[in-house]
Scaffold this motif. Structure first.
Motif, PDB file in Angstrom:
ATOM      1  N   PRO A  92       0.809  -1.229   0.000  1.00 51.43           N
ATOM      2  CA  PRO A  92       0.000   0.000   0.000  1.00 51.43           C
ATOM      3  C   PRO A  92       0.839   1.276   0.000  1.00 51.43           C
ATOM      4  CG  PRO A  92       0.050  -0.974   2.179  1.00 51.43           C
ATOM      5  CD  PRO A  92       0.721  -1.956   1.273  1.00 51.43           C
ATOM      6  N   ARG A  93       0.155   2.368  -0.187  1.00 48.83           N
ATOM      7  CA  ARG A  93       0.785   3.681  -0.372  1.00 48.83           C
ATOM      8  C   ARG A  93       1.715   4.077   0.770  1.00 48.83           C
ATOM      9  NH1 ARG A  93       0.162   8.132  -3.383  1.00 48.83           N
ATOM     10  NH2 ARG A  93       0.716  10.125  -2.428  1.00 48.83           N
ATOM     11  N   LYS A  94       1.354   3.783   1.989  1.00 50.63           N
ATOM     12  CA  LYS A  94       2.160   4.222   3.131  1.00 50.63           C
ATOM     13  C   LYS A  94       3.568   3.619   3.109  1.00 50.63           C
ATOM     14  CE  LYS A  94       0.445   0.624   6.279  1.00 50.63           C
ATOM     15  NZ  LYS A  94      -0.217   0.364   7.590  1.00 50.63           N
ATOM     16  N   LEU A  95       3.728   2.489   2.415  1.00 49.69           N
ATOM     17  CA  LEU A  95       5.036   1.842   2.329  1.00 49.69           C
ATOM     18  C   LEU A  95       5.786   2.210   1.058  1.00 49.69           C
ATOM     19  CD1 LEU A  95       4.170  -1.771   3.556  1.00 49.69           C
ATOM     20  CD2 LEU A  95       5.031   0.148   4.900  1.00 49.69           C
ATOM     21  N   THR A  96       5.069   2.683   0.047  1.00 55.76           N
ATOM     22  CA  THR A  96       5.691   2.900  -1.260  1.00 55.76           C
ATOM     23  C   THR A  96       5.793   4.370  -1.649  1.00 55.76           C
ATOM     24  OG1 THR A  96       3.574   2.727  -2.448  1.00 55.76           O
ATOM     25  CG2 THR A  96       4.790   0.678  -2.044  1.00 55.76           C
ATOM     26  N   THR A  97       5.574   5.263  -0.693  1.00 54.63           N
ATOM     27  CA  THR A  97       5.595   6.696  -1.000  1.00 54.63           C
ATOM     28  C   THR A  97       6.435   7.439   0.032  1.00 54.63           C
ATOM     29  OG1 THR A  97       3.313   6.418  -1.774  1.00 54.63           O
ATOM     30  CG2 THR A  97       4.149   8.674  -1.629  1.00 54.63           C
ATOM     31  N   ILE A  98       7.192   8.431  -0.424  1.00 50.17           N
ATOM     32  CA  ILE A  98       8.016   9.251   0.464  1.00 50.17           C
ATOM     33  C   ILE A  98       7.966  10.693  -0.019  1.00 50.17           C
ATOM     34  CG2 ILE A  98      10.177   9.018  -0.803  1.00 50.17           C
ATOM     35  CD1 ILE A  98       9.892   8.740   3.002  1.00 50.17           C
ATOM     36  N   SER A  99       8.031  11.617   0.918  1.00 48.63           N
ATOM     37  CA  SER A  99       8.041  13.035   0.562  1.00 48.63           C
ATOM     38  C   SER A  99       9.474  13.557   0.624  1.00 48.63           C
ATOM     39  CB  SER A  99       7.151  13.836   1.516  1.00 48.63           C
ATOM     40  OG  SER A  99       7.155  15.213   1.175  1.00 48.63           O
ATOM     41  N   ILE A 100       9.912  14.159  -0.472  1.00 49.13           N
ATOM     42  CA  ILE A 100      11.245  14.765  -0.550  1.00 49.13           C
ATOM     43  C   ILE A 100      11.076  16.200  -1.018  1.00 49.13           C
ATOM     44  CG2 ILE A 100      13.535  14.649  -1.598  1.00 49.13           C
ATOM     45  CD1 ILE A 100      13.078  11.677  -2.069  1.00 49.13           C
ATOM     46  N   ASP A 102       5.864  14.325  -3.351  1.00 53.82           N
ATOM     47  CA  ASP A 102       5.740  12.882  -3.141  1.00 53.82           C
ATOM     48  C   ASP A 102       6.412  12.106  -4.266  1.00 53.82           C
ATOM     49  OD1 ASP A 102       4.388  13.152  -0.781  1.00 53.82           O
ATOM     50  OD2 ASP A 102       2.387  12.980  -1.674  1.00 53.82           O
ATOM     51  N   TYR A 103       7.177  11.099  -3.873  1.00 53.55           N
ATOM     52  CA  TYR A 103       7.850  10.210  -4.807  1.00 53.55           C
ATOM     53  C   TYR A 103       7.390   8.774  -4.546  1.00 53.55           C
ATOM     54  CZ  TYR A 103      11.427  13.745  -6.042  1.00 53.55           C
ATOM     55  OH  TYR A 103      12.088  14.853  -6.499  1.00 53.55           O
ATOM     56  N   ALA A 104       7.333   7.969  -5.606  1.00 52.58           N
ATOM     57  CA  ALA A 104       7.121   6.527  -5.452  1.00 52.58           C
ATOM     58  C   ALA A 104       8.467   5.912  -5.085  1.00 52.58           C
ATOM     59  CB  ALA A 104       6.592   5.937  -6.750  1.00 52.58           C
ATOM     60  N   LEU A 120      14.408   7.584  -0.463  1.00 55.06           N
ATOM     61  CA  LEU A 120      13.677   7.181  -1.669  1.00 55.06           C
ATOM     62  C   LEU A 120      13.766   5.666  -1.858  1.00 55.06           C
ATOM     63  CD1 LEU A 120      12.119   7.947  -4.241  1.00 55.06           C
ATOM     64  CD2 LEU A 120      14.321   8.223  -5.394  1.00 55.06           C
ATOM     65  N   SER A 121      14.901   5.081  -1.504  1.00 57.13           N
ATOM     66  CA  SER A 121      15.078   3.641  -1.684  1.00 57.13           C
ATOM     67  C   SER A 121      14.590   2.855  -0.468  1.00 57.13           C
ATOM     68  CB  SER A 121      16.554   3.312  -1.929  1.00 57.13           C
ATOM     69  OG  SER A 121      16.731   1.908  -2.015  1.00 57.13           O
ATOM     70  N   ARG A 122      13.938   1.750  -0.747  1.00 54.83           N
ATOM     71  CA  ARG A 122      13.519   0.825   0.305  1.00 54.83           C
ATOM     72  C   ARG A 122      14.603  -0.211   0.579  1.00 54.83           C
ATOM     73  NH1 ARG A 122       7.967  -1.438  -1.821  1.00 54.83           N
ATOM     74  NH2 ARG A 122       7.939  -2.470   0.205  1.00 54.83           N
ATOM     75  N   GLY A 123      15.668  -0.191  -0.239  1.00 55.23           N
ATOM     76  CA  GLY A 123      16.792  -1.067   0.023  1.00 55.23           C
ATOM     77  C   GLY A 123      17.045  -2.081  -1.080  1.00 55.23           C
ATOM     78  N   GLN A 173       2.413  10.972 -11.522  1.00 54.52           N
ATOM     79  CA  GLN A 173       3.278  12.087 -11.142  1.00 54.52           C
ATOM     80  C   GLN A 173       4.369  11.608 -10.198  1.00 54.52           C
ATOM     81  OE1 GLN A 173       0.969  15.332  -9.582  1.00 54.52           O
ATOM     82  NE2 GLN A 173       0.224  15.968 -11.599  1.00 54.52           N
ATOM     83  N   GLU A 174       3.988  10.803  -9.211  1.00 57.24           N
ATOM     84  CA  GLU A 174       4.958  10.275  -8.247  1.00 57.24           C
ATOM     85  C   GLU A 174       5.914   9.285  -8.910  1.00 57.24           C
ATOM     86  OE1 GLU A 174       1.541  10.535  -4.731  1.00 57.24           O
ATOM     87  OE2 GLU A 174       1.963   8.648  -5.783  1.00 57.24           O
TER      88      GLU A 174
END
Length: 382
Positions: free
Chosen positions: A266-274, A278-280, A314-317, A351-352
């Motif tokens: 879901p979005r809460k795990l795949t989105t970050i604000s920089i 918002d970025y995917a 931005l990276s989840r690893g 956009q993200e």
């Protein structure tokens, strides 16, 4: 002195017993190979549980020379631990080995988190569900109300001229992966390249070309190709493998291979604000089921390091997967410069996703031209 000698004798005895035990297991596997499919046998699963260090210690009990490659702080495995694994298949200190075979679907969490990004743990790993082909082939309509999220935030500058030709190959083993915000009814699969992951690949292709890096992009409808062969979605990587091999046969200059997916989290795990945008988020997947996977891992690690430095969180690893909870290879045996990246998830909009494609191209572009500078210098010396 006697106690010391007893301890040395006891340790030596345990190591010798371990060595003998592993020797008999190896012999049993070898002899059984002619009688049944070893890859599915319980003995093979036992054997796979042992670490490389345990094997080296077993061999080193007979020839100490081999243990020189081990870290100084490492210790021989306890005999009790080895026996526990043999009798129960449980790995001490790893609760996944207890639950993995008992809970349906839990085995997917047997991935190895090689590098953890912000929030990455064994409950937030990328998910790659196996979808029925008929579901993939269903025509899902775009959500006109959210048409604005399908457009890039800004137009890209014109491509720079490059003399290298096409050196990057972008493709999608699961081209039907799509996103809820752009489809009606909360669907997240689509055969339309305007509303699925192919659009992200197209954006990355344009991004790379603006940096003078020639790129080829395969936009095949994987669902239709699978259906034509009467294959299920479980054969998607076999299909994309043929696509990559054909591309290489037609263009030997191709050096980098990027398989782009989206996650099902879901979005809460795949989105970050920089910087208030918002970025995917992005994640690197490396398959370990081939001899040269360390080369793929080094590439993923280097690109991940650069992303972390320039685009924090931005990276989840970097995640390593084996054949028991994934494809295990992901066509990465075809090149040391092959990679699989997850960009965003089912709840991200274009956009993200495009921002992340831009960011990845930014990082990859710097990496590529630095590598070319080094390789060019080496070619001149030759």
């Amino acid at each position: 002195m006697r106690n010391s000698n007893n301890r040395v004798f006891s340790t030596g005895l345990k190591i010798s017993l371990l060595s003998i035990l592993l020797f008999f297991i190896a012999g049993f596997i070898s002899s059984a190979e002619f009688k049944f499919d070893v890859s599915s046998s319980i003995v093979k699963k036992w054997f796979n549980n042992f670490t490389a260090e345990a094997m080296v210690y077993a061999i080193g009990s007979e020839n100490p020379y081999y243990t020189q490659v081990l870290p100084k702080e490492s210790k021989p495995p306890a005999l009790s631990s080895v026996m526990l694994q043999l009798m129960t298949s449980l790995r001490p200190g790893d609760p996944r080995s207890l639950l993995g075979s008992e809970l349906p679907g839990f085995a997917i969490f047997d991935s190895e988190i090689y590098i953890a990004g912000k929030g990455t743990n064994y409950s937030t790993l990328p998910i790659e569900p196996t979808l029925p082909l008929q579901e993939v082939l269903q025509p899902n309509e775009p959500n006109e109300k959210n048409a604005e999220v399908q457009q890039p935030e800004k137009n890209l500058p014109p491509p720079k001229q490059n003399t290298e030709g096409q050196v990057v190959y972008i493709y999608h083993s699961h081209s039907y992966e799509s996103f809820r915000p752009v489809l009606k009814g909360g669907k997240f699969t689509s055969t339309d390249p305007k509303t699925n992951i192919i659009s992200v690949g197209d954006r990355l292709k344009q991004d790379l070309e603006t940096r003078g890096i020639g790129a080829s992009h395969d936009t095949s409808n994987v669902g239709e190709k699978l259906n034509a062969r009467k294959w299920g979605t479980g054969k998607a990587y076999a299909l994309s493998r043929e696509t990559v091999q054909q591309a290489v046969s037609q263009n030997r200059r191709l050096s980098y291979f990027i398989d782009i997916h989206r996650d099902s989290q879901p979005r809460k795990l795949t989105t970050i604000s920089i910087k208030n945008q918002d970025y995917a988020r992005i994640c690197f997947i490396v398959g370990r089921e081939h001899p040269s996977f360390q080369k793929n891992l080094q590439l993923a690690e280097e690109l991940n390091r650069r992303i972390v430095k320039k685009y924090p969180h931005l990276s989840r690893g970097v995640i390593i997967k084996n054949k028991y909870e994934g494809n295990g290879i992901y066509n990465q045996d075809l090149s040391n410069n092959a990679m699989l990246i997850e960009i965003g998830g089912i709840d991200n909009n274009f956009q993200e996703l495009y921002r992340t494609a831009d960011a990845f191209a930014d990082v990859f572009g710097d990496f590529y031209w630095q590598a070319e500078k080094v390789n060019g210098g080496e070619r001149k010396k030759e």
